[in-house]
Enzyme design. Structure first.
Site, PDB file in Angstrom:
ATOM      1  N   GLU A  33       0.839  -1.199   0.000  1.00  0.00           N
ATOM      2  CA  GLU A  33       0.000   0.000   0.000  1.00  0.00           C
ATOM      3  C   GLU A  33       0.876   1.253   0.000  1.00  0.00           C
ATOM      4  OE1 GLU A  33      -3.801  -0.715   2.665  1.00  0.00           O
ATOM      5  OE2 GLU A  33      -2.201  -2.140   3.154  1.00  0.00           O
ATOM      6  N   SER A  80      31.656  19.656  23.543  1.00  0.00           N
ATOM      7  CA  SER A  80      31.870  18.262  23.933  1.00  0.00           C
ATOM      8  C   SER A  80      31.608  18.165  25.432  1.00  0.00           C
ATOM      9  CB  SER A  80      33.276  17.812  23.565  1.00  0.00           C
ATOM     10  OG  SER A  80      34.192  18.655  24.201  1.00  0.00           O
ATOM     11  N   LYS A 113      24.390   7.736  26.177  1.00  0.00           N
ATOM     12  CA  LYS A 113      25.368   8.399  25.313  1.00  0.00           C
ATOM     13  C   LYS A 113      25.618   7.482  24.121  1.00  0.00           C
ATOM     14  CE  LYS A 113      29.650  11.030  25.452  1.00  0.00           C
ATOM     15  NZ  LYS A 113      30.344  10.443  24.323  1.00  0.00           N
ATOM     16  N   ARG A 134      29.779  17.499  13.060  1.00  0.00           N
ATOM     17  CA  ARG A 134      30.271  18.353  14.127  1.00  0.00           C
ATOM     18  C   ARG A 134      31.588  19.028  13.725  1.00  0.00           C
ATOM     19  NH1 ARG A 134      33.801  17.810  18.392  1.00  0.00           N
ATOM     20  NH2 ARG A 134      33.224  18.990  20.256  1.00  0.00           N
ATOM     21  N   LYS A 287      22.408  15.593  32.509  1.00  0.00           N
ATOM     22  CA  LYS A 287      22.229  17.012  32.202  1.00  0.00           C
ATOM     23  C   LYS A 287      21.376  17.679  33.278  1.00  0.00           C
ATOM     24  CE  LYS A 287      22.184  15.959  27.251  1.00  0.00           C
ATOM     25  NZ  LYS A 287      21.456  15.946  25.974  1.00  0.00           N
ATOM     26  N   CYS A 405      53.323 -13.195  -0.853  1.00  0.00           N
ATOM     27  CA  CYS A 405      52.251 -13.872  -0.133  1.00  0.00           C
ATOM     28  C   CYS A 405      52.858 -14.828   0.893  1.00  0.00           C
ATOM     29  CB  CYS A 405      51.381 -14.636  -1.129  1.00  0.00           C
ATOM     30  SG  CYS A 405      50.226 -15.757  -0.336  1.00  0.00           S
TER      31      CYS A 405
END
Ligand code: IVH
Length: 667
Positions: A33, A80, A113, A134, A287, A405
């Site tokens: 749909e 930061s 975090k 950032r 915070k 190798c």
């Protein structure tokens, strides 16, 4: 309704369904749909190009590759966080904050975090204007085209005010399930696996071609606001609620606390549970909830005084790197790994760790003999982080790849397009072993009783050199092998003989052509219907197959250019393997000839589109709704109404695995 109104209505509906599917995890329509609505919008926009706008759901992919990214200055620096490594440091943080504010108790918010890549998204009048990484915190890179491919990220803000400018900040991450899926696919296709989810997310976000980013299942969590005009919030909790109303995914595990004690409990409980979620979390962000208090506290040297990151005890250990070795894969790619002095890490003993590639070893300056740090993240294989002390005296020489190798001494070559080096000797014993192992594996020819030990022995005694030799093995030859008795010899020979009946897609997959996984093999078999025709096809012709890109096409053509590979195919034909689709030499129908199938739900390792391509490649038809005429319903998780309908009508329902088996001609 005029076209402009219908376009607006369709966009709204599609946005709603996208939000329900990708953010709320609660879709109310089937994919079919959804696809119908989407297709209608595409058609209307094609007819009325003047109605196309950048916030249309059709405009998520398709932006042109870029030469480089534009730099963007952040209107407010992206800060930061200072770290707290234990309970004492959390207490010290809380004491500092209460003291500076001269308050007894302060409301705090805790959030996970997320270990990803921080981005800033700017919405102007409710529309995504641009998004940036950032960078150094003051200036980042404009990665808008790549961000747009992330479906859970709204191109338009949903409910609530649409300020002239709103800057949303959050974390792009690579879900662990998607990471494992992508790596499984890569190893199946003979490519080096990605090292870890975080770096892979960062890499995907910095792809110059958004089409590449779109193939990585990136996701997003929003957690804060940057420069936003004309809107006032009083707390972080309020900000999160508005982010949710605007349609952003917000991590559900955030919590409010009246003071410190329950914050400490929260941190401890997540330290134990961090492996229970589908993304990597490296700590808890604590915070101060009230924004006016955040303002009063301010920031020092790019770190806010109102927040702190409680870091989980990292899964890191130090040990001595004894030696760097190279592992030769079946396609000849050389992957470096470290032999370590055994060390305990997160309850397991670690003896080896990956080293990615030459460049990485050089960049981190990892040398044999070094004391190194080892890290283990989630289920991902341990990695060498780097030397404990680069300035330590008496370190060994910087590491350099050998010129040859390690297994066959032939010169190794650097692939100019990739960071990989290869052994190009198709007779290299390590490649032979890996190729044989792949050929007999379950998803390929599925020959039981041929474990690594036996394969090694067979190669050593020169009883086999390549897959075709398996088919001329005799009971007498096997009787010389340790552990092989009459019964096991009989079983093995029967298994080898039985594999002659395995259909073309499996044989093609079993050849071990680079980039050709099970899906590509089935698509190629469905299109060319025989190895002979595939062998003669140009890369351009191969690329015409829907679902096959330039990389696979090139690799298939390259493979058949090598004389030894053509010889191997010839010998497999002589050994009577199925090198054609059944329908091509007899009149027998292909696996799905004349059948109509419906695909629904989320499938474990393929998208619905891939499954639909496979159905068509194998002679079947795909429709959107289940009826009495439906041959099979292929159903994944959250299948919903179609599954119910199929059960009512007694239409056979297949899991993805059963469906793939059916393609391979198994009942
Ligand atoms: S808040 C000033 N909240 O952690 C506040 N950051 O070291 C900083 N991160 O660059 C951002 N999850 O990449 C915040 N829930 C979360 C976060 C978070 C992950 C990252 C972000 C930031 C880094 C800070």
């Amino acid at each position: 309704m005029n076209p402009a109104e219908r376009v607006a209505q369709l966009r709204q509906e599609i946005d709603d369904h996208n939000h329900r599917y990708h953010v709320l995890d609660a879709p109310i329509v089937s994919n079919r749909e959804f696809d119908l609505l989407y297709r209608e919008l595409v058609e209307l926009e094609k007819e009325h190009p003047d109605l196309v706008s950048s916030d249309s759901p059709t405009q998520r992919v398709g932006a042109e590759p870029q030469e480089r990214f534009r730099k963007v200055a952040h209107r407010e620096p992206m800060l930061s966080l200072a770290n707290a490594f234990d309970e004492d440091e959390l207490q010290a943080f809380y004491r500092r904050v209460t003291k500076q504010l001269e308050m007894e108790e302060i409301g705090l918010v805790t959030e996970l975090k997320i270990d990803g890549v921080a981005v800033s998204l700017t919405y102007e009048n409710g529309r995504l204007h641009h998004g940036a990484t950032r960078g150094n915190g003051l200036e980042g890179e404009d990665v808008t085209s790549n961000l747009r491919t992330i479906r859970s990220l709204p191109l338009r803000l949903r409910e609530g005010p649409h300020p002239s400018t709103a800057e949303i900040r959050g974390e792009i991450y690579f879900p662990l399930s998607g990471f494992e899926r992508v790596n499984r696919q890569r190893s199946e296709e003979g490519e080096a696996p990605f090292a870890n989810p975080r770096n892979t997310a960062a890499g995907a976000l910095r792809q110059l071609d958004p089409a590449v980013t779109a193939t990585r299942p990136l996701a997003f969590f929003a957690y804060s606001l940057g420069h936003t005009e004309g809107l006032e919030f009083t707390s972080q909790g309020e900000v999160l609620s508005q982010l949710i109303r605007w349609g952003f995914p917000v991590n559900p595990h955030h919590k409010s606390h009246a003071g410190l004690p329950s914050v400490i409990e929260y941190c401890q409980s997540w330290e134990e549970r961090r492996d229970s979620i589908d993304y990597e979390v490296d700590g808890i962000v604590v915070k101060v909830d009230r924004l006016d208090l955040q303002d009063r506290l301010g920031a020092v040297s790019r770190e806010p005084r109102w927040a702190i990151a409680y870091k989980f005890a990292s899964q890191v250990a130090a040990t001595r790197l004894v030696e760097i070795r190279l592992n030769v894969g079946r396609t000849g790619a050389l992957n470096p790994y470290a032999i370590l002095e055994p060390v305990e890490l997160g309850g397991v003993t670690i003896r080896t760790a990956t080293l990615h590639n030459q460049e990485d070893i050089r960049k981190k300056d990892i040398r044999p003999g070094d004391q190194v740090l080892i890290k283990r993240a989630g289920d991902v294989i341990p990695q060498v982080v780097g030397p404990v002390d680069k300035d330590e005296e008496g370190r060994g020489e910087p590491y350099a790849y050998p010129g040859e190798c390690p297994e066959c001494d032939s010169p190794i070559v650097q692939d100019p397009d990739e960071a990989l080096v290869y052994c190009r000797n198709v007779n290299c014993p390590a490649q032979r072993f890996e190729s044989l192992k792949h050929f007999v594996s379950r998803a390929a020819l599925d020959i039981r009783g041929l474990g690594p030990k036996t394969l090694r022995k067979l190669l050593e005694l020169e009883l086999v050199a390549g897959p075709a030799d398996l088919y001329s093995l005799t009971a007498e030859q096997l009787s010389g092998l340790e552990g092989f008795k009459e019964k096991s010899i009989e079983n093995l020979l029967a298994g080898i003989d039985g594999s002659r009946r395995q259909p073309l897609p499996r044989v093609l997959f079993g050849l071990g052509i680079r980039h050709v996984g099970e899906t590509a093999a089935a698509l190629l078999a469905g299109e060319f219907r025989g190895v002979e025709r595939l062998m003669q096809a140009s890369p351009e012709r191969i690329m015409e197959v829907s679902g096959i890109g330039p990389e696979i096409a090139r690799s298939v053509a390259d493979y058949f250019e090598v004389e030894e590979n053509r010889e191997q195919v010839k010998r497999l034909r002589a050994a009577r393997l199925q090198l054609k689709m059944a329908g091509d030499d007899r009149d027998a129908p292909t696996a799905l000839e004349g059948k109509t199938l419906v695909v629904t739900g989320t499938l474990p390792s393929h998208s619905r589109r891939e499954i639909s391509e496979l159905i068509k490649a194998n002679g079947g038809k795909v429709t959107s709704s289940v009826s009495k005429k439906t041959g099979y319903l292929v159903a994944g998780s959250n299948a919903g109404s179609k599954l119910r309908r199929a059960r009512e009508l007694e239409v056979p329902v297949l899991t993805e695995e059963e469906f793939l088996k059916l393609l391979q001609g198994e009942p």
